[in-house]
Motif scaffolding. Structure first.
Motif, mmCIF file in Angstrom:
data_model
loop_
_atom_site.group_PDB
_atom_site.id
_atom_site.type_symbol
_atom_site.label_atom_id
_atom_site.label_comp_id
_atom_site.label_asym_id
_atom_site.label_seq_id
_atom_site.Cartn_x
_atom_site.Cartn_y
_atom_site.Cartn_z
ATOM 1 N N LEU A 48 0.850 -1.189 0.000
ATOM 2 C CA LEU A 48 0.000 0.000 0.000
ATOM 3 C C LEU A 48 0.885 1.238 0.000
ATOM 4 C CD1 LEU A 48 -2.663 -1.009 2.687
ATOM 5 C CD2 LEU A 48 -2.835 -1.236 0.203
ATOM 6 N N ASP A 49 0.392 2.324 -0.571
ATOM 7 C CA ASP A 49 1.164 3.562 -0.569
ATOM 8 C C ASP A 49 1.207 4.156 0.838
ATOM 9 O OD1 ASP A 49 -1.002 5.845 -0.298
ATOM 10 O OD2 ASP A 49 -1.802 4.402 -1.746
ATOM 11 N N VAL A 50 2.094 5.119 1.036
ATOM 12 C CA VAL A 50 2.360 5.645 2.381
ATOM 13 C C VAL A 50 1.122 6.281 2.995
ATOM 14 C CG1 VAL A 50 3.723 7.315 3.678
ATOM 15 C CG2 VAL A 50 4.808 5.980 1.889
ATOM 16 N N LEU A 51 0.365 7.037 2.217
ATOM 17 C CA LEU A 51 -0.828 7.693 2.756
ATOM 18 C C LEU A 51 -1.882 6.662 3.165
ATOM 19 C CD1 LEU A 51 -1.248 10.779 0.391
ATOM 20 C CD2 LEU A 51 -0.454 10.751 2.766
ATOM 21 N N THR A 52 -2.030 5.612 2.361
ATOM 22 C CA THR A 52 -2.999 4.559 2.701
ATOM 23 C C THR A 52 -2.546 3.815 3.946
ATOM 24 O OG1 THR A 52 -3.551 4.330 0.353
ATOM 25 C CG2 THR A 52 -4.243 2.561 1.822
ATOM 26 N N GLN A 53 -1.246 3.557 4.058
ATOM 27 C CA GLN A 53 -0.718 2.923 5.258
ATOM 28 C C GLN A 53 -1.051 3.751 6.499
ATOM 29 O OE1 GLN A 53 3.470 2.162 4.942
ATOM 30 N NE2 GLN A 53 3.275 0.839 3.174
ATOM 31 N N ALA A 54 -0.840 5.060 6.404
ATOM 32 C CA ALA A 54 -1.129 5.941 7.545
ATOM 33 C C ALA A 54 -2.603 5.888 7.903
ATOM 34 C CB ALA A 54 -0.701 7.369 7.213
ATOM 35 N N GLY A 55 -3.464 5.837 6.894
ATOM 36 C CA GLY A 55 -4.899 5.755 7.164
ATOM 37 C C GLY A 55 -5.285 4.471 7.868
ATOM 38 N N ILE A 56 -4.694 3.351 7.445
ATOM 39 C CA ILE A 56 -4.972 2.064 8.085
ATOM 40 C C ILE A 56 -4.505 2.092 9.541
ATOM 41 C CG2 ILE A 56 -4.390 -0.395 8.107
ATOM 42 C CD1 ILE A 56 -6.230 0.224 5.836
ATOM 43 N N MET A 57 -3.297 2.600 9.790
ATOM 44 C CA MET A 57 -2.770 2.631 11.157
ATOM 45 C C MET A 57 -3.606 3.544 12.042
ATOM 46 S SD MET A 57 -0.498 0.406 10.850
ATOM 47 C CE MET A 57 0.107 0.459 12.536
ATOM 48 N N ASN A 58 -4.073 4.667 11.508
ATOM 49 C CA ASN A 58 -4.939 5.552 12.295
ATOM 50 C C ASN A 58 -6.259 4.868 12.627
ATOM 51 O OD1 ASN A 58 -3.124 7.695 12.388
ATOM 52 N ND2 ASN A 58 -3.888 8.609 10.488
ATOM 53 N N ALA A 59 -6.779 4.088 11.681
ATOM 54 C CA ALA A 59 -8.018 3.345 11.948
ATOM 55 C C ALA A 59 -7.803 2.318 13.052
ATOM 56 C CB ALA A 59 -8.498 2.657 10.668
ATOM 57 N N LEU A 60 -6.658 1.629 13.044
ATOM 58 C CA LEU A 60 -6.368 0.645 14.090
ATOM 59 C C LEU A 60 -6.275 1.307 15.460
ATOM 60 C CD1 LEU A 60 -3.669 -1.621 12.381
ATOM 61 C CD2 LEU A 60 -6.121 -2.020 12.573
ATOM 62 N N LYS A 61 -5.609 2.445 15.531
ATOM 63 C CA LYS A 61 -5.482 3.144 16.813
ATOM 64 C C LYS A 61 -6.847 3.594 17.331
ATOM 65 C CE LYS A 61 -2.060 5.772 15.210
ATOM 66 N NZ LYS A 61 -0.983 6.789 15.149
ATOM 67 N N ARG A 62 -7.693 4.051 16.421
ATOM 68 C CA ARG A 62 -9.030 4.477 16.834
ATOM 69 C C ARG A 62 -9.858 3.294 17.321
ATOM 70 N NH1 ARG A 62 -10.438 6.256 12.432
ATOM 71 N NH2 ARG A 62 -11.956 4.685 11.750
ATOM 72 N N ILE A 63 -9.789 2.168 16.617
ATOM 73 C CA ILE A 63 -10.527 0.964 17.021
ATOM 74 C C ILE A 63 -10.056 0.472 18.381
ATOM 75 C CG2 ILE A 63 -10.857 -1.477 16.453
ATOM 76 C CD1 ILE A 63 -10.682 -0.510 13.460
ATOM 77 N N LYS A 64 -8.760 0.476 18.578
ATOM 78 C CA LYS A 64 -8.191 0.050 19.862
ATOM 79 C C LYS A 64 -8.690 0.947 20.994
ATOM 80 C CE LYS A 64 -3.733 -0.759 22.098
ATOM 81 N NZ LYS A 64 -3.914 0.263 23.149
ATOM 82 N N ARG A 65 -8.723 2.232 20.738
ATOM 83 C CA ARG A 65 -9.151 3.196 21.755
ATOM 84 C C ARG A 65 -10.649 3.073 22.037
ATOM 85 N NH1 ARG A 65 -7.464 7.206 19.248
ATOM 86 N NH2 ARG A 65 -9.415 7.897 18.280
ATOM 87 N N GLU A 66 -11.456 2.921 21.005
ATOM 88 C CA GLU A 66 -12.907 2.949 21.173
ATOM 89 C C GLU A 66 -13.489 1.593 21.581
ATOM 90 O OE1 GLU A 66 -14.629 4.510 17.615
ATOM 91 O OE2 GLU A 66 -13.595 6.447 17.779
ATOM 92 N N LEU A 67 -12.919 0.504 21.093
ATOM 93 C CA LEU A 67 -13.477 -0.820 21.362
ATOM 94 C C LEU A 67 -12.671 -1.616 22.377
ATOM 95 C CD1 LEU A 67 -14.497 -2.042 17.784
ATOM 96 C CD2 LEU A 67 -15.838 -0.713 19.428
ATOM 97 N N GLY A 68 -11.438 -1.183 22.667
ATOM 98 C CA GLY A 68 -10.589 -1.946 23.587
ATOM 99 C C GLY A 68 -10.056 -3.221 22.974
#
Length: 324
Positions: A186-206
Motif C-alpha cells: 500500500l502507498d504511504v498515505l494509505t498505510q497511515a490511514g490504516i494505522m490511524n483506523a487501528l489506533k481508533r478501534i483500539k481506543r474505542e473498542l478496547g
C-alpha cells in the motif's frame, strides 16, 4: 493491565514436512499479550511470522509435521480443543485473522457486504438483514462508506479492500485481531490511514492487536510491545519504548541501525549475510554467523534472559555480562 493476560503462548512449535526435509517455521516461541494492547511481531521475510499467525488461529496446511505447545486464551488452554470446538469457541469469536494480500482473502464473485456479514451468520446465527446492518456499522468504524457493501472486491482500491478485510475480522467483536502484513503493497498515505483506523478501534473498542510485519517505521506507530523473530524464534521481547530506543539483541541493534531516519547524518547500515534455512537451522544461537559480537558460548542455544522489567533477550552476551 492487571490480571490474566488475554493470550499466553508457551513453547509453541509448528513444523512442516517438505520434499527437502522438515521446516521448523515456529520453533519454541513464548510470549504473552494483554487486553487492549498492541503487540508487534517484527522480523525478516521467512523468519516464521506468518506461520505464527497460522498456528495461533489453527489455519494449518496439510503438511504439518509437528504442532505443539501451549496457547491459552483468558487462562484457558486451547491446544486440546478439537477443530470443531476451536472453530465454534475461539476462531472469529475470541480471536480473528487478517491475512496477507486482501484481494486473495475476498471472494471475487461475492459482494463485499455479504462477506463481511458472513462471520455473524456462521458464528452467531444472525439473520442476513441484521448481519448486513452490523456490517454497515463496522464499515463506518474502519472508514468505508456503507454504500460499498454492494460492491464487488475488484471495484475497491487496495486500501479499501484492506479495510474491508479488517471489518470482516472485527464484525464479531473478538478480543484479539491478528494482522499479517496489513499495510504491505500500500502507498504511504494509505498505510497511515490504516494505522490511524487501528489506533481508533483500539481506543474505542478496547480491541487487542497482534501486528505481524517487517516494517519497523509503520509498526512503531501502534506498538506497545515488540517481539522480534529470527529463524523461527523470538530473540527479543520488550516494551516498544525500550526496544526502539535501546535494543538489546545484536540483531535488534543492526535492524534498528538499518532504518533510515529523517534527521540523521550517518547512512543506514546493512545486516551482513543471510538468515539461516529453517530446514536445517544451525546449532546454538541462530544469529551467530551474522553477529559481530560472536564468541565461544554462542555455539550453545541461549535461553531467554531477563535484562530489565518485561524485557527478555535470547543472547549469551547478557548472560556473560559483557558490555558492548
Amino acid at each position: 493491565m492487571a490480571g490474566e493476560p488475554l493470550l499466553q503462548v508457551e513453547d509453541l512449535r509448528l513444523h512442516y514436512r517438505s520434499g527437502r526435509g522438515v521446516v521448523r517455521a515456529v520453533d519454541g516461541v513464548s510470549f504473552d499479550l494483554r487486553r487492549n494492547e498492541a503487540l508487534v511481531v517484527l522480523g525478516e521475510s521467512g523468519c516464521g511470522k506468518s506461520s505464527l499467525a497460522k498456528a495461533l488461529t489453527r489455519v494449518l496446511p496439510r503438511n504439518v509435521q509437528q504442532f505443539s505447545g501451549s496457547v491459552k486464551v483468558d487462562g484457558t488452554e486451547t491446544m486440546g480443543y478439537s477443530e470443531e470446538r476451536f472453530r465454534r469457541e475461539v476462531r472469529w469469536v475470541r480471536l480473528s485473522l487478517v491475512m496477507q494480500a486482501a484481494m486473495n482473502a475476498l471472494n471475487p464473485v461475492v459482494r463485499v457486504g455479504e462477506q463481511v456479514a458472513e462471520p455473524l451468520r456462521v458464528h452467531r446465527g444472525w439473520p442476513r438483514k441484521r448481519a448486513l446492518a452490523r456490517a454497515a456499522e463496522v464499515f463506518g468504524l474502519v472508514g468505508i462508506s456503507p454504500d460499498f457493501l454492494q460492491r464487488y472486491p475488484f471495484e475497491l482500491s487496495g486500501g479499501m479492500r484492506q479495510r474491508a478485510v479488517l471489518a470482516m475480522a472485527l464484525v464479531t467483536e473478538p478480543d484479539l485481531v491478528i494482522m499479517d502484513e496489513p499495510t504491505s503493497a500500500l502507498d504511504v498515505l494509505t498505510q497511515a490511514g490504516i494505522m490511524n483506523a487501528l489506533k481508533r478501534i483500539k481506543r474505542e473498542l478496547g480491541t487487542s492487536f497482534l501486528l505481524i510485519t517487517h516494517d519497523v517505521a509503520t509498526s512503531s506507530e501502534i506498538a506497545e510491545r515488540v517481539a522480534l523473530m529470527y529463524a523461527g524464534q523470538i530473540v527479543e521481547f520488550a516494551d516498544a519504548r525500550d526496544f526502539f530506543r535501546e535494543p538489546a539483541h545484536p540483531y535488534s541493534q543492526l535492524l534498528m541501525a538499518s532504518v533510515p531516519r529523517l534527521h540523521q547524518r550517518q547512512r543506514p547500515e546493512h545486516i551482513p549475510g543471510q538468515p539461516p534455512s529453517l530446514l536445517n537451522p544451525p546449532e546454538g544461537c541462530r544469529f551467530a554467523e551474522r553477529c559481530p559480537f560472536r564468541f565461544e558460548r554462542c555455539g550453545l542455544d541461549p535461553e531467554p534472559i531477563a535484562v530489565g522489567d518485561r524485557h527478555r533477550v535470547r543472547c549469551w552476551l547478557h548472560a556473560a555480562g559483557i558490555r558492548r
